[in-house]
Design a protein around this motif. Structure first.
Motif, PDB file in Angstrom:
ATOM      1  N   ALA A 208       1.647  -1.346   0.875  1.00 20.92           N
ATOM      2  CA  ALA A 208       1.344   0.078   0.631  1.00 20.92           C
ATOM      3  C   ALA A 208       2.609   0.890   0.903  1.00 20.92           C
ATOM      4  CB  ALA A 208       0.194   0.535   1.510  1.00 20.92           C
ATOM      5  N   GLN A 209       3.214   1.474  -0.176  1.00 17.02           N
ATOM      6  CA  GLN A 209       4.480   2.201  -0.060  1.00 17.02           C
ATOM      7  C   GLN A 209       4.234   3.710  -0.210  1.00 17.02           C
ATOM      8  OE1 GLN A 209       6.867   0.562  -3.210  1.00 17.02           O
ATOM      9  NE2 GLN A 209       7.241  -1.383  -2.118  1.00 17.02           N
ATOM     10  N   GLN A 210       5.181   4.466   0.316  1.00 17.18           N
ATOM     11  CA  GLN A 210       5.155   5.910   0.109  1.00 17.18           C
ATOM     12  C   GLN A 210       5.649   6.238  -1.301  1.00 17.18           C
ATOM     13  OE1 GLN A 210       4.001   8.323   1.811  1.00 17.18           O
ATOM     14  NE2 GLN A 210       4.485   8.224   4.009  1.00 17.18           N
ATOM     15  N   PHE A 211       4.980   7.218  -1.928  1.00 19.42           N
ATOM     16  CA  PHE A 211       5.557   7.794  -3.145  1.00 19.42           C
ATOM     17  C   PHE A 211       6.788   8.618  -2.767  1.00 19.42           C
ATOM     18  CE2 PHE A 211       1.359   6.815  -4.837  1.00 19.42           C
ATOM     19  CZ  PHE A 211       1.645   6.443  -6.147  1.00 19.42           C
ATOM     20  N   PRO A 212       7.702   8.899  -3.683  1.00 21.40           N
ATOM     21  CA  PRO A 212       8.853   9.775  -3.375  1.00 21.40           C
ATOM     22  C   PRO A 212       8.357  11.136  -2.879  1.00 21.40           C
ATOM     23  CG  PRO A 212       9.224   8.634  -5.458  1.00 21.40           C
ATOM     24  CD  PRO A 212       7.804   8.350  -5.069  1.00 21.40           C
ATOM     25  N   ALA A 213       9.129  11.767  -2.053  1.00 24.06           N
ATOM     26  CA  ALA A 213       8.717  13.018  -1.416  1.00 24.06           C
ATOM     27  C   ALA A 213       8.451  14.100  -2.448  1.00 24.06           C
ATOM     28  CB  ALA A 213       9.780  13.474  -0.415  1.00 24.06           C
ATOM     29  N   GLU A 214       9.135  14.057  -3.619  1.00 14.27           N
ATOM     30  CA  GLU A 214       8.947  15.084  -4.626  1.00 14.27           C
ATOM     31  C   GLU A 214       7.755  14.796  -5.527  1.00 14.27           C
ATOM     32  OE1 GLU A 214      11.973  12.080  -6.112  1.00 14.27           O
ATOM     33  OE2 GLU A 214      11.508  13.183  -4.255  1.00 14.27           O
ATOM     34  N   SER A 215       7.069  13.639  -5.268  1.00 14.48           N
ATOM     35  CA  SER A 215       5.921  13.276  -6.108  1.00 14.48           C
ATOM     36  C   SER A 215       4.677  14.016  -5.654  1.00 14.48           C
ATOM     37  CB  SER A 215       5.679  11.754  -6.022  1.00 14.48           C
ATOM     38  OG  SER A 215       4.447  11.412  -6.641  1.00 14.48           O
ATOM     39  N   GLU A 216       3.814  14.345  -6.666  1.00 12.22           N
ATOM     40  CA  GLU A 216       2.568  15.001  -6.344  1.00 12.22           C
ATOM     41  C   GLU A 216       1.617  14.081  -5.579  1.00 12.22           C
ATOM     42  OE1 GLU A 216       2.318  13.894 -10.780  1.00 12.22           O
ATOM     43  OE2 GLU A 216       3.827  14.437  -9.273  1.00 12.22           O
ATOM     44  N   TYR A 217       1.927  12.793  -5.537  1.00 13.64           N
ATOM     45  CA  TYR A 217       1.059  11.839  -4.831  1.00 13.64           C
ATOM     46  C   TYR A 217       1.537  11.565  -3.409  1.00 13.64           C
ATOM     47  CZ  TYR A 217      -0.285  10.956  -9.665  1.00 13.64           C
ATOM     48  OH  TYR A 217      -0.696  11.103 -10.948  1.00 13.64           O
ATOM     49  N   TYR A 218       2.667  12.134  -3.051  1.00 12.51           N
ATOM     50  CA  TYR A 218       3.279  11.802  -1.760  1.00 12.51           C
ATOM     51  C   TYR A 218       2.357  12.109  -0.582  1.00 12.51           C
ATOM     52  CZ  TYR A 218       6.454  12.134   2.215  1.00 12.51           C
ATOM     53  OH  TYR A 218       7.038  11.999   3.422  1.00 12.51           O
ATOM     54  N   GLY A 219       1.696  13.209  -0.587  1.00 18.83           N
ATOM     55  CA  GLY A 219       0.915  13.633   0.571  1.00 18.83           C
ATOM     56  C   GLY A 219      -0.397  12.882   0.749  1.00 18.83           C
TER      57      GLY A 219
END
Length: 844
Positions: A208-219
């Protein structure tokens, strides 16, 4: 404010993946408006009617316009398995695909899937036949044979199917389902196939990885990567050679952890190495052949004594040779050769050889003998077999050893003078009984003393023995034996079994004292001896019956032939004054044995025949004189011609009954007396004198004769019971004529019952000769003579005379019954036990 497209605050729908259900929204908001309110990431869209399920994924300022913000709304990912994968192949094996799938999953509630599990969902639909006749703009449904997968078809403008769309891949599939397409209004129904990810492709890794910080899915979301690998994977085989030169085949394969168990054989080695908790790397190594590792050696023991090896050294040669090890052959001078296979192609040889030496070689050494003399030892190593030289009294050792290699070792040991090794001993005889030596221990003291022995050694007071031995040239050993002091008297008790006296355990008491002891006697003493030992001590040996249990009682059994029982004989040793006793069925006697003892003998006989009913029955066959009888009435009527009877049996069965009775007085048994008499009977014209007869009471003009025992009537008829029976005596008065045998004739009465006869024989002219009575006519009255009726004749007349016969008690008559004719009552050997014997005969 610059013009924006689309207008501010109007959501723009976007699609983040091929699944049309996974939508996003983009909005622009003016932060200066009163209706603007900042929102947290994850907040639901305010317009839940038009945008249900949308949550805020990203909000950031518009570049170059800080008063405006950009909001991106996202919805959960649905049914991604038909598009979210890429495939690569394990070891480039097309049969072993690896599926790498990427998912967007909410951080809240995220749970990793079970490892080693299959995907179990339909992920691909393939058009086999596009059909025709479908209505463009409609979406025919797909009905799956099993599971919960859902799909629809997309229609081309020409009415054919362009593709099948998977709305929901379902779950828990282990076999790909089939499906049916809704039929068109007219035309041909399309067909297709469904595919599931192979069940052998199991989950081996998940991240399970983080989406990039600028992605709408990051949070709100993780980017989850799941790798499904087909296991067991392909077998990869490598051929190589071991360090011993043996070809081996190594096969490796990725497997699910724990599904295979390694084995080991002579040529196969397997191992299973865990790469993680899901996958093991299984290695199968198989040698082309079993490594035998042979080695061969031949060796002869080194016969040369160690001390001579300094003049005869050995050399060792080691070489590596090509070929195969085999059993070597020793050459001249070789002590050992070993060949050992090191690889399939090479072997190692080691050769140990002794160098040549000039013989003979002599070594001289010295040592001290056990007698402390100086011995000169001369050892000579020489070729051939040496012989022993001159041997004399100064030689202490001499030996020739054949070393087996055409050499021998001669060893000679000599001393300067002879050691005599003298020994001397002085002793007196120990007359103490052996059994007391355990309480009179002998004490022996030995010591080594400088000097020479004394011949003979001198005994000191109390010594039993003194011995001196010369140990060596300078030392001798003296041993002195004495008795340790002991308090008297001492008594030792032991046990001894003897068959005498019926088999008893004896207490054997041995007493040793310094005072005079005398022999003892008594009922339990079977042996007692006292003697002086001659050394101031006295010994008393007494054997006494152990009491308890004392003298045993011995029981034996004999057979009494007459009584037909097994009887008991009990014997026991008793005191000399024992008084025998008697009792029911037993008696005792005593026999003197010696002054103190007598033997009691008890005989017990318990008869089983104790009454006439249980008597022992025997039979004899012998002559017997039955009592004579006289019927005085018949004698008188027949003028003494008839009425007398006398019977003698020369051979008749006689029953003998025997039983026994316990009684302090002579028993009385019932029996039947037979008392005959002599009688003189007077007839009408003659007199007859009879002797030894039974008769009823009789009187004539001269004498009266009382009845005998039994009487004539009792003997033949029994004892009257006091009653009588009426009868009619029927005789012929006139025989008549014309009758036939078998005629039944009635004699009519005046009143009452009539009589009736049947003709048996005829006289002259059919007259009645003899007849048998059918009815006596008892109770009727007749006027004699009576004319008869019936039958075939005429003129017969009969007289009917009434008379009375007494009645008798059944079973009381003598004739035909068994009666006692002899009785004997006698003592037996058992006091108050009587033997009863009677003899019975059936009276005639």
């Amino acid at each position: 404010m610059p013009l924006r497209t689309p207008p501010p605050q109007i959501p723009v729908v976007t699609y983040s993946d091929p699944n049309k259900g996974d939508r996003g929204l983009i909005e622009f908001w003016n932060t200066e408006l009163a209706v603007y309110t900042p929102l947290d990431i994850g907040s639901p869209h305010p317009n839940t009617r038009e945008f249900p399920g949308f949550t805020l994924g990203l909000q950031n300022p518009v570049e170059n316009d800080e008063k405006w913000i950009r909001r991106v709304w996202v919805s959960p990912e649905t049914n991604p398995d038909w598009f979210n994968y890429q495939i690569k192949y394990s070891a480039e094996s097309n049969l072993h695909p690896i599926f790498i799938r990427t998912y967007r999953e909410a951080k809240i509630g995220y749970t990793p899937r079970a490892k080693a599990s299959a995907l179990g969902t339909v992920y691909k639909l393939i058009v086999v036949d596009s059909g025709n006749g479908y209505t463009p703009g409609t979406f025919p449904n797909l009905t799956f044979s099993t599971g919960n997968a859902v799909g629809h078809a997309v229609i081309n403008q020409d009415g054919t199917i362009s593709e099948f769309v998977l709305d929901d891949g379902g779950d828990s599939y282990t076999v790909a389902p089939t499906f049916i397409v809704d039929a068109p209004p007219v035309g041909t129904t399309a067909t297709g196939t469904a595919q599931i990810q192979p069940v052998s492709a199991v989950l081996v890794k998940e991240e399970a990885q983080q989406f990039p910080a600028e992605s709408e899915y990051y949070g709100q979301y993780f980017q989850v990567i799941r790798i499904y690998e087909t296991l067991p994977g392909p077998q990869l085989t490598t051929v190589q050679f071991t360090e011993r030169g043996i070809q081996e085949t190594v096969t490796t394969q990725r497997i699910i952890s724990g599904t295979l168990s390694p084995i080991v054989t002579s040529t196969v080695t397997e191992k299973s190495a865990a790469e993680d908790t899901v996958v093991d790397l299984f290695t199968h190594t198989e040698d082309a052949k079993f490594w035998e590792g042979k080695s061969f050696g031949i060796e002869i023991p080194d016969p040369i004594p160690v001390r001579f090896r300094v003049v005869a050294p050995t050399t060792t040669l080691e070489v590596i040779l090509e070929g195969t090890a085999s059993l070597p052959t020793l050459g001249t001078g070789d002590l050992s050769i070993e060949e050992r296979q090191v690889t399939e192609q090479l072997f190692h040889r080691t050769t140990v050889t002794r160098a040549g030496t000039v013989l003979p070689v002599t070594l001289i050494s010295y040592k001290m003998t056990r007698e402390k003399q100086i011995e000169t030892v001369t050892e000579t190593l020489d070729s051939g077999l040496q012989t022993l030289g001159a041997i004399n009294e100064l030689t202490v050792e001499a030996e020739v050893q054949n070393l087996g290699n055409n050499t021998s070792l001669l060893t000679m040991g000599t001393v300067s003078d002879l050691f005599r090794n003298p020994s001397a001993e002085t002793s007196i005889r120990d007359i103490l009984p052996p059994e007391f030596r355990g309480v009179f221990p002998e004490y022996t003291f030995s010591e080594n003393i400088a000097g020479n022995i004394t011949e003979p050694p001198v005994l000191l007071p109390g010594d039993l023995d003194v011995k001196e031995d010369q140990l060596d040239e300078f030392t001798f050993r003296r041993s002195r034996t004495t008795l340790a002091p002991t308090t008297l008297p001492i008594t030792l008790t032991s046990n001894e079994w003897t068959e005498q006296w019926g088999g008893v355990m004896l207490n054997v008491n041995a007493t040793l004292d310094s005072s005079v002891l005398g022999a003892t006697q008594g009922f339990y003493i079977v042996e007692s001896r006292a003697k002086a030992l001659g050394n101031g001590l006295y010994l008393l040996l007494t054997k006494e019956v152990s009491n308890p249990p004392g003298y045993p009682g011995l029981t034996s059994f004999d057979w009494d032939e007459e009584m037909q029982v097994r009887f008991e004989r009990f014997e026991q040793i008793m005191p000399y004054n024992y008084v025998p006793v008697d009792g029911t069925n037993f008696t005792e006697t005593t026999r003197a044995i010696d002054k103190w003892r007598s033997r009691r003998i008890r005989i017990t006989k318990v008869p089983t025949a104790t009454s006439e009913a249980t008597a022992i029955v025997n039979q004899i066959f012998a002559p017997f004189q039955f009592p004579g009888t006289a019927d005085v009435n018949q004698l008188v009527i027949t003028n003494c011609f008839y009425g007398f009877r006398s019977v003698r049996a020369e051979f008749v069965k006689q029953t003998v009954k025997t039983w026994w009775i316990n009684s302090i007085t002579m028993p009385v048994i019932p029996f039947d007396e037979i008392i005959t008499d002599s009688i003189t009977v007077s007839g009408s014209s003659r007199i007859r004198e009879l002797h030894g007869v039974l008769h009823d009471a009789y009187a004539n003009s001269v004498a009266y004769y009382p009845a005998t025992t039994p009487t004539f009537t009792e003997y033949y008829y029994g004892i009257p019971d006091g009653t009588s029976t009426d009868h009619n005596f029927i005789t012929i008065y006139t025989p008549g004529s014309g009758y036939n045998v078998g005629d039944t004739i009635t004699i009519p009465s005046d009143s009452g019952p009539s009589a009736q006869i049947q003709v048996i024989s005829l006289g002259l002219s059919g007259s009645i000769g003899s007849y048998q009575i059918i009815l006596e006519g008892t109770g009727g009255t007749f006027t004699n003579p009576v004319s008869v009726t019936g039958g075939s004749g005429i003129g017969a007349e009969f007289n009917v005379t009434p008379y009375t016969i007494p009645n008798f008690i059944p079973g009381t008559k003598w004739v035909g019954t068994e009666r006692t004719v002899l009785a004997n009552i006698s003592h037996t050997e058992i006091k108050n036990q009587w033997k009863i014997q009677i003899r019975e005969i059936v009276m005639r």
